[in-house]
Each structure stands twice: as C-alpha cells, then as structure tokens.
Motif scaffolding. Structure first.
Motif, PDB file in Angstrom:
ATOM      1  N   TRP A  76       2.675   2.435   2.404  1.00 41.59           N
ATOM      2  CA  TRP A  76       2.506   3.136   3.796  1.00 41.59           C
ATOM      3  C   TRP A  76       3.771   2.949   4.601  1.00 41.59           C
ATOM      4  O   TRP A  76       4.165   1.748   4.644  1.00 41.59           O
ATOM      5  CB  TRP A  76       1.326   2.328   4.534  1.00 41.59           C
ATOM      6  CG  TRP A  76       0.009   2.857   3.788  1.00 41.59           C
ATOM      7  CD1 TRP A  76      -0.302   3.518   2.940  1.00 41.59           C
ATOM      8  CD2 TRP A  76      -1.251   1.833   4.123  1.00 41.59           C
ATOM      9  NE1 TRP A  76      -1.698   3.634   2.555  1.00 41.59           N
ATOM     10  CE2 TRP A  76      -2.117   2.615   3.380  1.00 41.59           C
ATOM     11  CE3 TRP A  76      -1.379   0.532   4.732  1.00 41.59           C
ATOM     12  CZ2 TRP A  76      -3.680   2.005   3.174  1.00 41.59           C
ATOM     13  CZ3 TRP A  76      -2.692   0.203   4.812  1.00 41.59           C
ATOM     14  CH2 TRP A  76      -3.810   0.864   3.807  1.00 41.59           C
TER      15      TRP A  76
ATOM     16  N   GLN B 285      -3.022   6.777   8.336  1.00 41.86           N
ATOM     17  CA  GLN B 285      -4.212   7.077   9.017  1.00 41.86           C
ATOM     18  C   GLN B 285      -4.648   5.749   9.878  1.00 41.86           C
ATOM     19  O   GLN B 285      -4.227   4.829   9.616  1.00 41.86           O
ATOM     20  CB  GLN B 285      -5.333   7.102   8.084  1.00 41.86           C
ATOM     21  CG  GLN B 285      -5.293   8.268   7.000  1.00 41.86           C
ATOM     22  CD  GLN B 285      -5.249   9.687   7.805  1.00 41.86           C
ATOM     23  OE1 GLN B 285      -6.158   9.744   8.526  1.00 41.86           O
ATOM     24  NE2 GLN B 285      -4.429  10.503   7.253  1.00 41.86           N
TER      25      GLN B 285
ATOM     26  N   GLN C 102      -5.866   2.923   8.287  1.00 48.05           N
ATOM     27  CA  GLN C 102      -4.873   2.111   7.604  1.00 48.05           C
ATOM     28  C   GLN C 102      -3.996   1.349   8.431  1.00 48.05           C
ATOM     29  O   GLN C 102      -3.384   0.083   8.370  1.00 48.05           O
ATOM     30  CB  GLN C 102      -4.008   3.233   6.665  1.00 48.05           C
ATOM     31  CG  GLN C 102      -5.035   3.890   5.688  1.00 48.05           C
ATOM     32  CD  GLN C 102      -4.507   5.014   5.147  1.00 48.05           C
ATOM     33  OE1 GLN C 102      -3.468   5.561   5.472  1.00 48.05           O
ATOM     34  NE2 GLN C 102      -4.666   5.169   3.783  1.00 48.05           N
ATOM     35  N   ASP C 103      -3.677   1.915   9.611  1.00 44.75           N
ATOM     36  CA  ASP C 103      -2.719   1.429  10.623  1.00 44.75           C
ATOM     37  C   ASP C 103      -3.460  -0.296  11.055  1.00 44.75           C
ATOM     38  O   ASP C 103      -2.843  -1.025  11.295  1.00 44.75           O
ATOM     39  CB  ASP C 103      -2.602   2.068  11.872  1.00 44.75           C
ATOM     40  CG  ASP C 103      -1.732   3.326  11.774  1.00 44.75           C
ATOM     41  OD1 ASP C 103      -0.867   3.444  10.605  1.00 44.75           O
ATOM     42  OD2 ASP C 103      -1.796   4.275  12.447  1.00 44.75           O
TER      43      ASP C 103
ATOM     44  N   ASN D   8       0.732  -1.169  -0.112  1.00 48.33           N
ATOM     45  CA  ASN D   8       0.207  -0.014   0.040  1.00 48.33           C
ATOM     46  C   ASN D   8       0.866   1.182  -0.049  1.00 48.33           C
ATOM     47  O   ASN D   8       0.366   2.497   0.140  1.00 48.33           O
ATOM     48  CB  ASN D   8      -0.855  -0.177   1.336  1.00 48.33           C
ATOM     49  CG  ASN D   8      -1.869  -1.065   1.334  1.00 48.33           C
ATOM     50  OD1 ASN D   8      -2.862  -1.045   0.343  1.00 48.33           O
ATOM     51  ND2 ASN D   8      -1.872  -2.124   1.889  1.00 48.33           N
TER      52      ASN D   8
END
Lengths: 156, 156, 156, 156
Positions: free
Chosen positions: C46, C135, C138-139, C44
């Motif tokens: 991230w 976010q 998302q975490d 993703n």
C-alpha cells in the motif's frame, strides 16, 4: 440634484429618525451564565467548552474545562453563533437532518448539532450560549442551564 | 517482507521509546491569570479582550470587557497563538517591523502588534496570554500582568 | 482601585496556582511509530502518507511513500488532527454517517474517513496518527500499526 | 462530427505527441537529504522543522525536532513551496525587501524569509527544501546542507 422641495423632505425625514432601543448582554451577566452552565456540567461530570456571544455573534466569554476535546474550542462558539444568527436552537437543524431535510448542510452558517441556544428577552434574540464536549443532547442541557439562570435572574 | 532478524531489530528499537514530561496550564490557573489581567485593565480604565491559550495554541479562556471593540475578539487569541507558536512576545514582531524588517509580514502566523506574551515555566513555553483593545503597548501591560501573577504564584 | 484587603485576597488566590503534569510525544518516538506503520504498508503493498501530530494537533512527522496520491498530503495530517482534537478515531465519524447521522458533516473539524487514530497513554490523548492513500479501512490498519508499536514499547 | 479526413489528421497529430522526460525526488532520497539537514542542525544546536517537497510543491517528508516552535510546522513547507514554485531561494525575496521592493509582499505565494532552497538537477527545479525554527540565515544553512548532500551523492 437637490431642490428646495427635496431639502424640505430631507429635513422632515431626518427629524423623524429614531434609533431602536436594545438590551444587551454584558461580561458580568455572561460570567454568571457560564457559572451556571459549569455547575451543571460538573454535576454531570461532563467536560465542555462554554461560549457566550452577543447579538452580533461575537464572543463575550469562553471557557474550556480541563480535559475537554480541543475541537470544542471551535465548535462551542460556532454553535452559539449559529443559534444567534438563525434565531433558533441548533437542535432545530439536527432535527431537520433527522427529518430528511439534508439540503440544509449547504446553507452557510448552519451547524446541525444540539448545544447552541439563543437568549431571548422580551421577544428578541440578544445573544446565545454554545456548548460542546459531550453528546450533543448533553451539550444542550448545559447550554440550557446558562439560559435558564438568566431567565430566573430576570424573574421570567 | 519481515524476517526473524527484522522482527528482532524492530523490538529492540521500540523498546527504547520514551515520552517527554510536560507541565500544562489548566482552567483554574487561566481564570486566576485573567483576573489579574482584568484588575490591571480596570485600574487603567482600559476595555480589552483577554485570551489565554495552551501550549498547542488552543483557547482555555477568553473574556471581553464591556465596550471593547469587537475586532479584539479575533485579535486577542491570535496574539496569544502567535506568542506561543513562535515562543516569543508579539512585541518582537512589532519591533522587527520598526527596524525595517518588513519581510516578516509574509511569514505565516506572524502578528506584528504587542500584546501576546508567552508563559514560560522551567524554560519551556507552555501557553500564552493575548490582549487586545487599547494601544498595543497598553495591551502588552495587561498581558504581562497575567503572566506576572502566575510567576508570582509559582514563586518565580 | 486596589485596597489593602484586595491585594491580600489576590495573593491568597494566586498562591493556589498548580500546573497539570503531562507526557508528550517526541521526534524519536514519532520516527519509530512511522517506521512500524511503513513496515505494515510495505507488507501490504500500500502506498500511503503517514502523519504524526502532538497533543495540540501540530505535525511532528510526515512521510509520503512513492506513488501515493498527492491529495493524501493534506488528508493524512487532517485525519490525525481530527483524531486528536475529538479524542476518538476518525472511524467513529465514518460510522456515524453510515448510521444516518448526516448532521455531523456540518461540525467544524470533523473528517468522516477511517485512518486517524488517537494515541492514548495513561488515559490521556497525547497525539494521533493519520494515514491516507488507500481504502480508508486499510489506512486505519496502517495507523493502528503505528499506535500498537508504541503501546508495545511502553509495555501496555 | 468526425470525417475521414478529420480522422487522418487526428492520427497524424497524435503520432507526433511526445511526453517530457523528468527526474523526480522520492522518499528514500528525501529521507537522506533530511538526515543531512538534521545533522547540520544538531551540530549547531538548532531546533528546526525540515520539509522537502516535490516539483508540484507537495510534501514528501517533514520532521519537527523537539522544542522547535510550532509555527515552523507551517512555515517550513511554505518556504519549500515558495522556493519550488518561484524556482529560486526564498532568500531572494528577503533581499528584495531589503532593497526596498516592498511591493512583492502582495504577490501570491511570496515568502520573504531565507530557508527555502530549490533542488536543481540538470538545469531543472525538481523540488525544494524548507527549513524554519531559528534565524532565517541559519535556516538557510540547514536547508543548503540537505541540497548539498544530494548534489554530492549525484556527483555534482
């Protein structure tokens, strides 16, 4: 500077000094209160930490039932300490938040979750019970069982 | 980016996951250990706080005998936590200081006073007892009584 | 004072001591879980900190991906600790706040941001994963990937 | 208030601004350093926590080997942080105490136990390794293995 008159007044003042009588919880009473709370928790199949503090907010007794969340090891005595130091059930703070008085979260020592109940004897707060582990209203029921058992034993 | 090969390797690796077996203290055992410690303290006319923590250093049980100094409410669980997290009696730190190794006072979590004793079963530290209230060597005797009672009950 | 009868009763009580069986995470398993989480984060794009704690809330493993905000070095293990000590995902606290239950911000140990997920094996919480960096939802996805990989490896 | 002259000076000043070049550790490098440290620990049958921090003292990587005392989860990063923030090995503080300079225990951030080693590249401290779990001199050997592996990889 002390003068003769000052010395006389000092004597007079000191002669009048009188300490305040107190009644205090002790370990034997705390164990009995905790046993009553534990019985209530077992009856409901709730796993909780039960904490009992004295008038100074210091622990006399704490027990963690098996499988209780470890966070409650800190929360239960914190609820008891809040109840004794504010002389009110912690439910009062939870209600204040529900009523929109959010500012109290900034007040040192406030813990806005039910489960801290003061022990009141002859109109004075002499300690508190704190319970944590299940829903805060359920924690409150267990804490109340401890206090009720003492009131009952004192014939009140 | 995942590829077919990457997915295959991931599966292969994760298939090897294996958890480690453990044994843990519980409230019933902790109450029995505390009763043994209390009996030792009463025998010696010592007023102490007795604390028992699990492998993670979290309180399972705490009791303060009447007239014990309130500072011990913090000290007893702190000794137990130090004993379990360093896997050694806190007496070891007191001895280190006596031997001139003063630097350990800067190490996080060190508590250099006797009275914290680890509970070791089958070679693993699964908890600890912390006692505070009298001389640290006396605190250590009370803590040892709790651990000895468990060892005795386990036939070790 | 001990009497013959007292000694007998003590023996009888302690003979009933029984420890509780447990299963625990270990470094090998934690590394595999972190690898699954990292793969999800990379997929993703991230950048996150991934933390894995044991049943006592103590770190087994932590890694910070390059360019992740340094605040997450504290947040990720704090989320994991909150998840394990309250036996629930930290998303529950974020939701409670969204539902207007603001009082929980005063409860010690609460962290009201998604991204802390407990590891539950055979009905017991034996550890947790905490993720921070993007976010909170998302975490949470990254943390779930770590837990799912373990469940998959254990065939659950 | 800005004037034409002020604007001119501002331009002149800003044209001279020049940021400082840096080289920084990253997760890939940290994992390799930790692997070297872990190999050294396994070779010696030592159970330790290995922590690697960046120039700001913030964790990049931490792993706890099975059966390591949990106190080391706090101590290892604290040693690394002390090493990077004082730009010296924590052994220097342990030596200072041995030399009778006890006053350093009052200096914020000092940790007087070997096992924190700075990572120095081109004359600058860009991070540190902290190890805890066995004797402090042994912790230091493990930490050095991590730093040596990086120096070797950089051809220094």
């Amino acid at each position: 500077m002390r003068t003769w008159l000052g010395g006389l007044l000092m004597c007079a003042v000191m002669a009048g000094a009188e300490l305040s009588p107190r009644k205090a919880l002790n370990l034997e009473v705390a164990k009995q209160m905790a046993a009553a709370a534990e019985a209530e928790a077992i009856k409901n199949k709730w796993n909780v930490v039960i904490a009992i503090v004295d008038e100074g907010g210091h622990l006399i007794y704490l027990q963690r039932m098996d499988e209780t969340q470890t966070a409650s090891v800190e929360i239960a005595p914190a609820k008891a300490k809040a109840a004794v130091s504010f002389k009110r059930p912690t439910k009062a703070f939870e209600q204040a938040i529900a009523d929109g008085r959010y500012g109290i979260v900034t007040v040192p020592g406030v813990l806005a979750a039910e489960g801290g109940v003061p022990v009141i004897v002859e109109g004075r707060v002499i300690g508190a019970v704190g319970v944590s582990g299940v829903q805060s209203a359920q924690d409150g029921i267990v804490a109340k069982a401890a206090v009720d058992s003492l009131m009952s034993a004192l014939g009140k």
